[in-house]
Design a protein around this motif. Structure first.
Motif, PDB file in Angstrom:
ATOM      1  N   GLY A  65       5.925  46.919 -14.814  1.00 51.45           N
ATOM      2  CA  GLY A  65       5.084  45.866 -15.362  1.00 51.45           C
ATOM      3  C   GLY A  65       4.079  46.304 -16.403  1.00 51.45           C
ATOM      4  N   ASP A  66       4.005  47.609 -16.685  1.00 55.64           N
ATOM      5  CA  ASP A  66       3.068  48.124 -17.685  1.00 55.64           C
ATOM      6  C   ASP A  66       3.804  48.531 -18.951  1.00 55.64           C
ATOM      7  N   VAL A  67       3.252  48.154 -20.100  1.00 57.64           N
ATOM      8  CA  VAL A  67       3.801  48.597 -21.382  1.00 57.64           C
ATOM      9  C   VAL A  67       3.415  50.067 -21.562  1.00 57.64           C
ATOM     10  N   VAL A  68       4.429  50.932 -21.726  1.00 58.66           N
ATOM     11  CA  VAL A  68       4.191  52.376 -21.860  1.00 58.66           C
ATOM     12  C   VAL A  68       4.632  52.907 -23.220  1.00 58.66           C
ATOM     13  N   GLY A  69       5.163  52.035 -24.057  1.00 58.08           N
ATOM     14  CA  GLY A  69       5.575  52.454 -25.386  1.00 58.08           C
ATOM     15  C   GLY A  69       6.017  51.250 -26.196  1.00 58.08           C
ATOM     16  N   PHE A  70       6.119  51.449 -27.503  1.00 60.56           N
ATOM     17  CA  PHE A  70       6.615  50.387 -28.376  1.00 60.56           C
ATOM     18  C   PHE A  70       7.276  50.988 -29.597  1.00 60.56           C
ATOM     19  N   GLY A  71       8.110  50.190 -30.212  1.00 59.17           N
ATOM     20  CA  GLY A  71       8.773  50.595 -31.434  1.00 59.17           C
ATOM     21  C   GLY A  71       8.916  49.397 -32.349  1.00 59.17           C
ATOM     22  N   SER A  72       8.923  49.658 -33.654  1.00 57.75           N
ATOM     23  CA  SER A  72       9.048  48.563 -34.613  1.00 57.75           C
ATOM     24  C   SER A  72       9.829  49.013 -35.837  1.00 57.75           C
ATOM     25  N   LEU A  73      10.466  48.038 -36.451  1.00 57.40           N
ATOM     26  CA  LEU A  73      11.158  48.298 -37.719  1.00 57.40           C
ATOM     27  C   LEU A  73      11.078  47.065 -38.584  1.00 57.40           C
ATOM     28  N   ASP A  81      24.148  43.841 -55.043  1.00 59.09           N
ATOM     29  CA  ASP A  81      25.581  43.889 -54.762  1.00 59.09           C
ATOM     30  C   ASP A  81      25.876  43.926 -53.263  1.00 59.09           C
ATOM     31  N   GLY A  82      24.832  43.863 -52.440  1.00 56.49           N
ATOM     32  CA  GLY A  82      25.042  43.824 -51.001  1.00 56.49           C
ATOM     33  C   GLY A  82      25.244  45.181 -50.356  1.00 56.49           C
ATOM     34  N   THR A  83      25.104  46.257 -51.115  1.00 52.32           N
ATOM     35  CA  THR A  83      25.278  47.588 -50.546  1.00 52.32           C
ATOM     36  C   THR A  83      23.932  48.246 -50.292  1.00 52.32           C
ATOM     37  N   ASP A  84      23.984  49.306 -49.534  1.00 53.32           N
ATOM     38  CA  ASP A  84      22.815  50.119 -49.219  1.00 53.32           C
ATOM     39  C   ASP A  84      21.733  49.321 -48.483  1.00 53.32           C
ATOM     40  N   ALA A  85      22.174  48.460 -47.579  1.00 52.51           N
ATOM     41  CA  ALA A  85      21.211  47.759 -46.735  1.00 52.51           C
ATOM     42  C   ALA A  85      20.482  48.795 -45.894  1.00 52.51           C
ATOM     43  N   ALA A  86      19.171  48.676 -45.834  1.00 58.57           N
ATOM     44  CA  ALA A  86      18.375  49.672 -45.123  1.00 58.57           C
ATOM     45  C   ALA A  86      17.318  48.987 -44.275  1.00 58.57           C
ATOM     46  N   ALA A  87      16.801  49.754 -43.353  1.00 61.45           N
ATOM     47  CA  ALA A  87      15.681  49.311 -42.536  1.00 61.45           C
ATOM     48  C   ALA A  87      14.721  50.487 -42.429  1.00 61.45           C
ATOM     49  N   GLU A  88      13.459  50.177 -42.180  1.00 63.32           N
ATOM     50  CA  GLU A  88      12.450  51.223 -42.041  1.00 63.32           C
ATOM     51  C   GLU A  88      11.863  51.175 -40.640  1.00 63.32           C
ATOM     52  N   ILE A  89      11.927  52.295 -39.960  1.00 62.49           N
ATOM     53  CA  ILE A  89      11.245  52.428 -38.674  1.00 62.49           C
ATOM     54  C   ILE A  89       9.755  52.523 -39.012  1.00 62.49           C
ATOM     55  N   THR A  90       8.977  51.594 -38.516  1.00 56.69           N
ATOM     56  CA  THR A  90       7.549  51.587 -38.824  1.00 56.69           C
ATOM     57  C   THR A  90       6.715  52.172 -37.698  1.00 56.69           C
ATOM     58  N   GLY A  91       7.353  52.465 -36.581  1.00 56.28           N
ATOM     59  CA  GLY A  91       6.629  53.128 -35.511  1.00 56.28           C
ATOM     60  C   GLY A  91       7.432  53.253 -34.242  1.00 56.28           C
ATOM     61  N   TYR A 108      13.774  54.068 -29.635  1.00 60.59           N
ATOM     62  CA  TYR A 108      14.471  54.294 -30.892  1.00 60.59           C
ATOM     63  C   TYR A 108      15.897  53.740 -30.839  1.00 60.59           C
ATOM     64  N   ALA A 109      16.606  53.979 -29.739  1.00 60.03           N
ATOM     65  CA  ALA A 109      17.991  53.501 -29.615  1.00 60.03           C
ATOM     66  C   ALA A 109      18.051  51.979 -29.730  1.00 60.03           C
ATOM     67  N   ALA A 110      17.076  51.294 -29.145  1.00 59.01           N
ATOM     68  CA  ALA A 110      17.038  49.835 -29.240  1.00 59.01           C
ATOM     69  C   ALA A 110      16.830  49.386 -30.679  1.00 59.01           C
ATOM     70  N   LEU A 111      15.955  50.080 -31.399  1.00 56.75           N
ATOM     71  CA  LEU A 111      15.717  49.732 -32.807  1.00 56.75           C
ATOM     72  C   LEU A 111      16.954  50.002 -33.655  1.00 56.75           C
ATOM     73  N   ARG A 114      19.604  47.355 -33.171  1.00 55.99           N
ATOM     74  CA  ARG A 114      19.286  46.105 -33.869  1.00 55.99           C
ATOM     75  C   ARG A 114      19.489  46.244 -35.376  1.00 55.99           C
ATOM     76  N   ALA A 115      19.156  47.404 -35.923  1.00 58.53           N
ATOM     77  CA  ALA A 115      19.366  47.628 -37.357  1.00 58.53           C
ATOM     78  C   ALA A 115      20.855  47.599 -37.690  1.00 58.53           C
ATOM     79  N   ARG A 116      21.664  48.243 -36.877  1.00 57.64           N
ATOM     80  CA  ARG A 116      23.122  48.217 -37.090  1.00 57.64           C
ATOM     81  C   ARG A 116      23.654  46.786 -37.012  1.00 57.64           C
ATOM     82  N   ASP A 117      23.181  46.049 -36.000  1.00 57.86           N
ATOM     83  CA  ASP A 117      23.641  44.672 -35.822  1.00 57.86           C
ATOM     84  C   ASP A 117      23.327  43.807 -37.039  1.00 57.86           C
ATOM     85  N   ARG A 118      22.266  44.146 -37.733  1.00 57.70           N
ATOM     86  CA  ARG A 118      21.871  43.372 -38.915  1.00 57.70           C
ATOM     87  C   ARG A 118      22.503  43.920 -40.194  1.00 57.70           C
ATOM     88  N   GLY A 119      23.316  44.966 -40.063  1.00 59.97           N
ATOM     89  CA  GLY A 119      24.054  45.495 -41.209  1.00 59.97           C
ATOM     90  C   GLY A 119      23.390  46.630 -41.957  1.00 59.97           C
TER      91      GLY A 119
END
Length: 169
Positions: A65-73, A81-91, A108-111, A114-119
């Protein structure tokens, strides 16, 4: 421990984890003045807005029940042209009490999922010096180094080196 989508009600717990992570783990690589300036930005950060933003992903690690970490992107807009789609891990931050217990790796694995799922084809980030070994263990390569003002939105005037990193998905 479970990793789940963050909700605005998590904002205070995230702020607490963020401050504790910076003040304890940041000392591994930065002087106290730099750590203090870095942590200063947590006071004014609008975590709830980040959680609700459409162009970002925000996850938390919860244990009993306690938040012990977080991640964001955040997603970058792909080239025309639709290529080189990227995401930035912000924390990826974990409470010092659970550091080096794979909480960061699970966040990190969860982030990444999600990045892969979004292309996204690449993930980029700016790593604090103490986090570089963590990201290298995940396959990131160093792209460069630069001087960064800690909590620049607070006009701290305190700078420190960070490392630009990148990995292909």
């Amino acid at each position: 421990m479970e990793v789940r989508e963050a909700v605005p009600a998590d904002a205070d717990a995230i702020r607490h984890v963020h401050v504790e992570s910076i003040t304890e783990l940041g000392r591994e690589a930065y002087a106290q003045e730099q750590v203090d300036a870095w942590a200063a930005g947590c006071r004014s950060a609008d975590y709830a807005a980040s959680i609700e933003a459409d162009e970002s992903v925000f996850v938390v690690a919860e244990d009993d029940g306690d938040v012990v970490g977080f991640g964001s992107l955040e997603y970058d807009t792909p080239d025309g042209d639709g290529t080189d789609a990227a995401a930035e891990i912000t924390g990826v931050y974990v409470h010092p009490a659970v550091a080096r217990r794979e909480v960061g790796s699970k966040l990190y694995a969860a982030l990444e999922r999600r990045a892969r799922d979004r292309g996204a084809e690449t993930l980029e980030l700016s790593a604090s010096l103490n986090a570089v070994p963590f990201y290298e263990s995940l396959g990131y390569e160093r792209v460069g180094r630069y001087s960064h003002e800690f909590s620049s939105h607070e006009s701290t005037g305190v700078e420190g080196e960070v490392v630009e990193m990148r990995t292909e998905l």
